[in-house]
Design an enzyme around this catalytic site. Structure first.
Site: not given
Length: 442
Positions: A9, A50, A75, A245, A321
Site C-alpha cells: 500500500d 502505491e 487495494d 471434503h 476414506e
C-alpha cells in the site's frame, strides 16, 4: 516451489503531499509474516506511493526466494489493473515504476488481486508509520513498528472467538477450534518475540526496505540435522494441499462415514464450504492440479473448487476414506455400546479392523504411502490439491512427521479444512499447514 503473498500500500497526505509506502511478505501456506518494508518518500502522489510499495514488496519476496510464486494483493484498483495488463499506463511517473516492478520476478510467477482496503490493514499501517516518521523528520524504523503485532493480535482474536466443540477420540470435528486458537495464540507470541529479532537483523536499503532473514535461515539450515529437508539444495518440492471434503448430512452428527457406507453427498453447508475454499485458493493462484478421492462427497467438493481454479479433476482411488465396516453410519457412542471389545482393540492396535472386516489403520497407511509416492513422482516441483477424507489426510501428515499410529487420535480435522505437506527430492517432507479453516469465516 514456495508461495508468497505480497500485500502493499502507499499513501499521500495531500496527493501530492508527504507520502510513504508499506509492504509485507506472507507465507501463503502458513500465514506467517516473513518480511516487512516501509519508507517515507517525500512529496508524491498516492499512485506513485502505491507503486513504490509494490516494488518494495516484490523485492523483499525476491530476496527470500527468487524461484517462488507470488500473489500480490492491493487495494489500489489502478495498480492491479495496470500490472495485470488490462489498463494502459499513461502517467509518466508511473511507467518506470511499473517497468521496475515487472522485472523483479518473471511474469508467470506473479499474479495480482484487488482487495478492499479493510483487508489490507497490515500494509496500510506500515505506510502510515512511514508517513508519521517523515512528519517527525525521520525515516521509518522497523524496531518501532507495531504493524505485525497488531496483525497477529487480530488473528488471535478471530481464532479465540470461534466455538470450541468436543467429541470422542479421533472424531474429525472435535477440538478443531481449540487447536486453531492455540495455534493463533502461538503465532501472536511468535510475532511478539520474532518481530524484534526480524527488525534487529534487518538491513535498510533505499532508505527503508526490510531485508529478508537470510542469515537466520542460513543458521537454521546449518544447525539442522542431516536427516532434515534442505529446500535450497533439493529444488522445488511436490506440494500437496490436502483438502477435507465439505460437510455431508452425517458430519454434524459425528457418524462414521467411510468408503463402505452409503456414500453421502454434500449438504447445502458443505457446498457453501466448497465454494469458499475454491474462492480462497483462486485468490492464491498457486494450485496447478486437482486430484480427488472417488467418493461422492470428495468429487463434489473437488468439482466446485476446480471450477474456481479453471482446472479439471483427476480421480485416484488411493485417496478414498477407510472402510469402517459395520460401524458405517454409527456414532462413536453407538459403536462403543454395540462393539465395545472391537472398538477397544481398534483404538489400541493399528492392525485391528473395525467390526465386519473393515480396513485397519495399518492397511490405510500402506495404501496412502503408495499413493503418496505415485503422486510425488507425477507432480514433482508442482502444487496439487488432493481432495480426500479425515483418515487419509491425517495419515499423510503422520507419515510426513514420522509419528506413531496413535497420533491419528491426537489430530482433529474439520470439514473443508486445508493442510499442506511439501515433499523434497531426497525423500524428506515438511508439514507446512494443518487444519486451517480461516477461509470459511464470513
Amino acid at each position: 516451489m514456495r508461495e508468497f503473498i505480497v500485500e502493499a500500500d502507499g499513501g499521500s497526505r495531500g496527493n501530492p503531499g508527504p507520502a510513504g509506502y508499506g509492504a509485507v511478505v506472507i507465507d501463503a501456506a502458513t500465514g506467517q509474516t516473513l518480511a516487512e518494508a516501509a519508507e517515507y518518500i517525500g512529496v508524491a502522489t498516492n499512485n506513485v506511493a502505491e507503486y513504490r510499495g509494490l516494488v518494495a514488496g516484490l523485492r523483499a519476496a525476491h530476496e527470500l526466494d527468487p524461484t517462488a510464486t507470488v500473489h500480490v494483493r492491493m487495494d489500489s484498483k489502478l495498480v492491479i489493473e495496470q500490472m495485470s495488463g488490462r489498463w494502459k499506463i499513461k502517467h509518466p511517473d508511473m511507467k518506470p515504476l511499473a517497468f521496475e516492478a515487472s522485472k523483479v520476478f518473471p511474469a508467470p510467477q506473479v499474479t495480482y488481486e484487488w482487495i478492499p482496503r479493510e483487508q489490507n490493514k497490515h500494509a496500510d499501517r506500515l505506510a502510515n508509520e512511514a508517513m508519521d516518521a517523515g512528519k517527525r523528520g525521520e525515516q521509518w524504523s522497523a524496531s518501532a513498528s507495531t504493524a505485525e503485532l497488531e496483525a497477529a493480535d487480530a488473528r488471535a482474536a478471530r481464532a479465540v472467538a470461534e466455538p470450541k466443540p468436543a467429541g470422542p477420540p479421533g472424531d474429525a470435528a472435535a477440538g478443531a477450534a481449540r487447536a486453531r486458537a492455540a495455534l493463533s495464540e502461538g503465532r501472536a507470541a511468535d510475532a511478539a518475540a520474532g518481530s524484534s529479532g526480524r527488525r534487529g537483523a534487518a538491513e535498510s536499503s533505499g532508505g527503508g526496505a526490510v531485508r529478508a532473514e537470510a542469515d537466520v535461515r542460513a543458521a537454521r539450515s546449518v544447525a539442522a540435522p542431516a536427516t532434515g529437508w534442505g529446500p535450497a539444495d533439493m529444488g522445488a518440492p511436490a506440494t500437496f494441499v490436502l483438502l477435507r471434503h465439505g460437510e455431508t448430512p452425517l458430519t454434524p452428527q459425528k457418524r462414521f462415514s467411510g468408503s463402505g457406507g452409503t456414500d453421502p453427498s454434500l449438504s447445502d453447508v458443505g457446498r457453501e464450504q466448497a465454494e469458499r475454499v475454491g474462492a480462497a485458493l483462486a485468490r492464491r493462484g498457486t494450485v496447478q492440479a486437482v486430484v480427488a478421492s472417488p467418493l461422492t462427497r470428495t468429487r463434489e467438493t473437488a468439482g466446485i473448487v476446480a471450477a474456481h481454479l479453471g482446472l479439471d479433476v483427476t480421480v485416484d482411488d488411493g485417496l478414498r476414506e477407510t472402510d469402517f465396516g459395520a460401524w458405517e453410519g454409527l456414532t462413536f457412542g453407538e459403536v462403543r455400546e454395540r462393539y465395545a471389545d472391537d472398538l477397544g482393540a481398534w483404538l489400541a492396535d493399528p492392525e485391528a479392523r473395525p467390526t465386519g472386516d473393515g480396513e485397519s489403520f495399518a492397511a490405510t497407511a500402506t495404501r496412502i504411502a503408495a499413493t503418496r509416492d505415485k503422486l510425488v513422482a507425477a507432480y514433482a516441483g508442482r502444487t496439487v490439491l488432493l481432495v480426500s477424507h479425515v483418515t487419509p489426510i491425517k495419515t499423510f501428515v503422520r507419515l510426513a512427521l514420522g509419528a506413531p499410529p496413535e497420533s491419528l487420535f491426537r489430530m482433529e480435522l474439520s470439514a473443508a479444512s486445508l493442510s499442506a505437506v511439501a515433499y523434497y527430492a531426497d525423500g524428506n517432507a515438511s508439514v507446512r499447514l494443518f487444519n486451517d479453516t480461516s477461509h470459511l469465516r464470513p
